[in-house]
Write a protein that holds these residues in place. Structure first.
Motif, PDB file in Angstrom:
ATOM      1  N   VAL A 214       0.927  -1.368   0.037  1.00  0.00           N
ATOM      2  CA  VAL A 214       0.007   0.090  -0.210  1.00  0.00           C
ATOM      3  C   VAL A 214       0.905   1.265   0.027  1.00  0.00           C
ATOM      4  CG1 VAL A 214      -0.277   0.115   2.461  1.00  0.00           C
ATOM      5  CG2 VAL A 214      -2.243   0.877   1.045  1.00  0.00           C
ATOM      6  N   ASN A 215       2.273   1.128   0.375  1.00  0.00           N
ATOM      7  CA  ASN A 215       2.942   2.273   0.375  1.00  0.00           C
ATOM      8  C   ASN A 215       3.897   2.240  -0.697  1.00  0.00           C
ATOM      9  OD1 ASN A 215       1.981   3.498   2.873  1.00  0.00           O
ATOM     10  ND2 ASN A 215       3.101   1.767   4.149  1.00  0.00           N
ATOM     11  N   THR A 216       3.939   1.474  -1.691  1.00  0.00           N
ATOM     12  CA  THR A 216       4.787   1.432  -3.041  1.00  0.00           C
ATOM     13  C   THR A 216       4.154   2.289  -3.940  1.00  0.00           C
ATOM     14  OG1 THR A 216       5.128  -0.964  -2.554  1.00  0.00           O
ATOM     15  CG2 THR A 216       5.406  -0.215  -4.792  1.00  0.00           C
ATOM     16  N   TYR A 217       4.992   2.743  -4.460  1.00  0.00           N
ATOM     17  CA  TYR A 217       4.509   4.026  -5.648  1.00  0.00           C
ATOM     18  C   TYR A 217       5.423   4.238  -6.870  1.00  0.00           C
ATOM     19  CZ  TYR A 217       7.735   7.401  -3.533  1.00  0.00           C
ATOM     20  OH  TYR A 217       8.836   7.984  -2.837  1.00  0.00           O
ATOM     21  N   THR A 218       4.913   4.836  -8.002  1.00  0.00           N
ATOM     22  CA  THR A 218       5.658   5.141  -9.010  1.00  0.00           C
ATOM     23  C   THR A 218       5.563   6.541  -9.065  1.00  0.00           C
ATOM     24  OG1 THR A 218       5.475   3.042 -10.066  1.00  0.00           O
ATOM     25  CG2 THR A 218       6.155   4.988 -11.278  1.00  0.00           C
ATOM     26  N   ARG A 219       6.561   7.518  -9.124  1.00  0.00           N
ATOM     27  CA  ARG A 219       6.457   9.079  -9.320  1.00  0.00           C
ATOM     28  C   ARG A 219       7.111   9.491 -10.433  1.00  0.00           C
ATOM     29  NH1 ARG A 219       7.885  11.097  -3.521  1.00  0.00           N
ATOM     30  NH2 ARG A 219       5.840  10.764  -3.276  1.00  0.00           N
ATOM     31  N   LEU A 220       6.459  10.571 -11.027  1.00  0.00           N
ATOM     32  CA  LEU A 220       7.196  11.239 -12.133  1.00  0.00           C
ATOM     33  C   LEU A 220       7.350  12.844 -11.426  1.00  0.00           C
ATOM     34  CD1 LEU A 220       4.869  10.233 -15.215  1.00  0.00           C
ATOM     35  CD2 LEU A 220       7.200   9.189 -14.662  1.00  0.00           C
ATOM     36  N   ASN A 221       8.480  13.622 -11.992  1.00  0.00           N
ATOM     37  CA  ASN A 221       8.777  14.809 -11.632  1.00  0.00           C
ATOM     38  C   ASN A 221       8.832  15.555 -12.772  1.00  0.00           C
ATOM     39  OD1 ASN A 221       8.947  14.678  -8.474  1.00  0.00           O
ATOM     40  ND2 ASN A 221      10.156  13.010  -9.086  1.00  0.00           N
ATOM     41  N   GLY A 222       8.546  17.020 -12.763  1.00  0.00           N
ATOM     42  CA  GLY A 222       8.977  17.710 -13.533  1.00  0.00           C
ATOM     43  C   GLY A 222       9.108  19.159 -13.331  1.00  0.00           C
ATOM     44  N   ILE A 223      10.347  19.954 -13.486  1.00  0.00           N
ATOM     45  CA  ILE A 223      10.781  21.205 -12.950  1.00  0.00           C
ATOM     46  C   ILE A 223      10.976  22.082 -14.093  1.00  0.00           C
ATOM     47  CG2 ILE A 223      11.976  22.246 -11.265  1.00  0.00           C
ATOM     48  CD1 ILE A 223      12.446  19.661  -9.756  1.00  0.00           C
ATOM     49  N   ALA A 224      10.653  23.160 -13.984  1.00  0.00           N
ATOM     50  CA  ALA A 224      11.001  24.262 -14.750  1.00  0.00           C
ATOM     51  C   ALA A 224      11.530  25.750 -13.762  1.00  0.00           C
ATOM     52  CB  ALA A 224      10.104  24.772 -15.589  1.00  0.00           C
ATOM     53  N   PHE A 232      23.030  46.037  -8.830  1.00  0.00           N
ATOM     54  CA  PHE A 232      22.979  46.091  -7.410  1.00  0.00           C
ATOM     55  C   PHE A 232      23.072  45.032  -6.705  1.00  0.00           C
ATOM     56  CE2 PHE A 232      20.551  49.563  -9.265  1.00  0.00           C
ATOM     57  CZ  PHE A 232      21.218  50.721  -9.611  1.00  0.00           C
ATOM     58  N   ALA A 233      23.765  43.901  -7.266  1.00  0.00           N
ATOM     59  CA  ALA A 233      23.893  42.504  -7.009  1.00  0.00           C
ATOM     60  C   ALA A 233      22.465  41.961  -6.365  1.00  0.00           C
ATOM     61  CB  ALA A 233      25.161  42.945  -5.521  1.00  0.00           C
ATOM     62  N   LEU A 234      21.539  42.132  -7.059  1.00  0.00           N
ATOM     63  CA  LEU A 234      20.377  41.683  -6.838  1.00  0.00           C
ATOM     64  C   LEU A 234      20.146  40.184  -7.600  1.00  0.00           C
ATOM     65  CD1 LEU A 234      17.921  44.591  -6.858  1.00  0.00           C
ATOM     66  CD2 LEU A 234      18.766  43.154  -4.810  1.00  0.00           C
ATOM     67  N   GLY A 235      19.375  39.248  -7.372  1.00  0.00           N
ATOM     68  CA  GLY A 235      19.030  38.067  -8.038  1.00  0.00           C
ATOM     69  C   GLY A 235      17.679  37.979  -7.832  1.00  0.00           C
ATOM     70  N   VAL A 236      17.088  37.227  -8.801  1.00  0.00           N
ATOM     71  CA  VAL A 236      15.774  36.727  -8.865  1.00  0.00           C
ATOM     72  C   VAL A 236      15.614  35.337  -9.307  1.00  0.00           C
ATOM     73  CG1 VAL A 236      14.592  39.137  -9.188  1.00  0.00           C
ATOM     74  CG2 VAL A 236      15.013  37.790 -11.349  1.00  0.00           C
ATOM     75  N   TYR A 237      14.532  34.695  -8.909  1.00  0.00           N
ATOM     76  CA  TYR A 237      14.297  33.417  -9.451  1.00  0.00           C
ATOM     77  C   TYR A 237      12.910  32.927  -9.326  1.00  0.00           C
ATOM     78  CZ  TYR A 237      13.955  32.004  -4.248  1.00  0.00           C
ATOM     79  OH  TYR A 237      13.726  32.188  -2.993  1.00  0.00           O
ATOM     80  N   ALA A 238      12.434  31.969 -10.227  1.00  0.00           N
ATOM     81  CA  ALA A 238      11.093  31.367 -10.049  1.00  0.00           C
ATOM     82  C   ALA A 238      11.047  30.122 -10.906  1.00  0.00           C
ATOM     83  CB  ALA A 238      10.157  32.272 -10.929  1.00  0.00           C
ATOM     84  N   SER A 239      10.221  29.077 -10.174  1.00  0.00           N
ATOM     85  CA  SER A 239      10.245  27.866 -10.408  1.00  0.00           C
ATOM     86  C   SER A 239       8.959  27.219 -10.377  1.00  0.00           C
ATOM     87  CB  SER A 239      11.198  27.049  -9.492  1.00  0.00           C
ATOM     88  OG  SER A 239      10.843  26.826  -8.459  1.00  0.00           O
ATOM     89  N   TYR A 240       8.633  26.387 -11.118  1.00  0.00           N
ATOM     90  CA  TYR A 240       7.489  25.463 -11.170  1.00  0.00           C
ATOM     91  C   TYR A 240       7.864  23.847 -11.046  1.00  0.00           C
ATOM     92  CZ  TYR A 240       3.349  22.709 -12.676  1.00  0.00           C
ATOM     93  OH  TYR A 240       2.322  21.947 -12.859  1.00  0.00           O
ATOM     94  N   TRP A 241       7.431  23.200 -10.071  1.00  0.00           N
ATOM     95  CA  TRP A 241       7.506  21.798  -9.900  1.00  0.00           C
ATOM     96  C   TRP A 241       6.269  20.934  -9.826  1.00  0.00           C
ATOM     97  CZ3 TRP A 241       9.803  19.765  -4.547  1.00  0.00           C
ATOM     98  CH2 TRP A 241       9.972  18.298  -4.855  1.00  0.00           C
ATOM     99  N   TYR A 242       6.180  19.912 -10.623  1.00  0.00           N
ATOM    100  CA  TYR A 242       5.233  19.143 -10.659  1.00  0.00           C
ATOM    101  C   TYR A 242       5.487  17.613 -10.365  1.00  0.00           C
ATOM    102  CZ  TYR A 242       1.634  15.666 -12.594  1.00  0.00           C
ATOM    103  OH  TYR A 242       0.854  14.587 -12.231  1.00  0.00           O
ATOM    104  N   GLN A 243       4.635  17.211  -9.422  1.00  0.00           N
ATOM    105  CA  GLN A 243       4.970  15.807  -8.962  1.00  0.00           C
ATOM    106  C   GLN A 243       3.752  15.025  -8.943  1.00  0.00           C
ATOM    107  OE1 GLN A 243       5.797  14.952  -4.554  1.00  0.00           O
ATOM    108  NE2 GLN A 243       7.882  14.985  -5.125  1.00  0.00           N
ATOM    109  N   GLY A 244       3.847  13.904  -9.672  1.00  0.00           N
ATOM    110  CA  GLY A 244       2.686  13.043  -9.810  1.00  0.00           C
ATOM    111  C   GLY A 244       2.942  11.608  -9.233  1.00  0.00           C
ATOM    112  N   THR A 245       2.291  11.112  -8.352  1.00  0.00           N
ATOM    113  CA  THR A 245       2.448   9.631  -7.523  1.00  0.00           C
ATOM    114  C   THR A 245       1.250   8.895  -7.917  1.00  0.00           C
ATOM    115  OG1 THR A 245       3.757  10.948  -6.230  1.00  0.00           O
ATOM    116  CG2 THR A 245       3.330   8.814  -5.413  1.00  0.00           C
ATOM    117  N   ASP A 246       1.503   7.528  -8.354  1.00  0.00           N
ATOM    118  CA  ASP A 246       0.612   6.753  -8.279  1.00  0.00           C
ATOM    119  C   ASP A 246       0.779   5.416  -7.309  1.00  0.00           C
ATOM    120  OD1 ASP A 246      -1.325   8.069 -10.104  1.00  0.00           O
ATOM    121  OD2 ASP A 246       0.050   7.341 -11.638  1.00  0.00           O
TER     122      ASP A 246
END
Length: 316
Positions: A214-224, A232-246
């Protein structure tokens, strides 16, 4: 002139680095998170459970609880590379602590270690490593993980980097033996340097075989993700992460199989203050925000949460 002096310093740094065999870097961070759902309360206030006879009963759930989390992180990296050689040795160690202001039984303490050999030749780098970590939950041993893996990185062009990673981990839970598992994962990560900033993508596959199916799974991940350095030594970041688990088997308490779709949206801003000594050191201020949305076939695992983070980091 100041510009000429700066160029001379960079040139001297390059000469010093070319004669070095030992490379050490570290980061020490202190931060505070504001989490509006630390207990991961489901979006629905009432969920349904099923007994052994198939009868369905409604259960009232607790509301989402907000809290402040005080965090501390120490990360050390070491590289040994003999002059003129392509073989090298790497070691890294990380300690992460999270202390909750109000909520009980959630304090975390993580120790993570990774070490192995590497080969760098031309535009290719190959690592073979072992890994281990030790997770303490509320001052009690919770999870121990050990394993190993290998990674390959290729510089395909001055603007394109391609990395792959494959690893195996054995998980041992101290009081949840039914969750003990063997975990196998593969990841492919291309990165692209743009005129302004860098964009990266990651695709991953993971299979965990637990002692109880019941705790065994398959998972797919995708990150952008995207990050850029600004004036002025500033930095920016943005990300999207998808995680699908069956999950493989039906959950007896709910009479159905569990399937989760989790999405993470993150963005942040940093400001770096270079220090005169030690050479190459800096203080980094960071503020970030993460929104999490989890949709599941089982209402208990359908939730949302919002976390705002602030931290200060000393890096050298």
């Amino acid at each position: 002139p100041q510009q000429v002096r700066a160029n001379i310093e960079k040139y001297l740094d390059a000469i010093r680095s070319s004669k070095k065999e030992h490379f050490i870097s570290a980061r020490i961070s202190l931060g505070i998170d504001f989490d509006d759902n630390v207990n991961t309360a489901p979006s629905s206030s009432i969920i349904e459970i099923t007994d052994l006879l198939g009868n369905v009963f409604p259960v009232t759930m607790d509301d989402a609880q907000g809290d402040q989390i005080f965090t501390g992180t120490a990360h050390l990296n070491y590289l040994y590379k003999p002059l003129g050689g392509s073989l090298c040795w790497k070691f890294s160690a990380l300690n992460y602590n999270a202390l909750y202001r109000d909520e009980e039984n959630l304090d975390l303490n993580l120790f993570d270690f990774k070490a192995g050999v590497c080969i760098e030749h031309g535009n290719m780098a190959w690592d073979v490593y072992g890994l281990a970590n030790h997770l303490i939950l509320d001052h009690d041993q919770y999870l121990r993980t050990s394993g190993g893996g290998t990674s390959l990185s290729f510089i395909l062009s001055p603007r394109i980097l391609l990395s792959t990673d494959a690893r195996y981990r054995k998980k041992n839970y101290d009081e949840l033996n039914e969750r003990d598992a063997h975990n196998l994962s593969f990841t492919l990560t291309p990165s692209f340097a743009l005129k302004i900033g860098r964009i990266s993508f990651s695709a991953g596959w993971e299979r965990e075989s637990a002692k109880e199916d019941v705790n065994t799974y398959t998972r797919l991940n995708g990150i952008a993700g995207y990050q850029a350095d600004l004036p002025f030594a500033l930095g920016v970041y943005a990300s999207y992460w998808y995680q699908g688990t069956d999950y493989d088997e039906t959950y007896p308490l709910f009479g159905k199989k569990r399937s989760d779709d989790v999405q993470y949206f993150s963005a942040g801003l940093s400001r770096t203050f270079a220090l005169a000594a030690p050479r190459g050191s800096a203080i980094i201020l960071n503020i970030g925000y993460t929104h999490t949305r989890s949709d599941s076939t089982i209402d208990l695992y359908t939730y949302t949460k919002n976390v705002t983070s602030m931290s200060v980091t000393f890096a050298f």
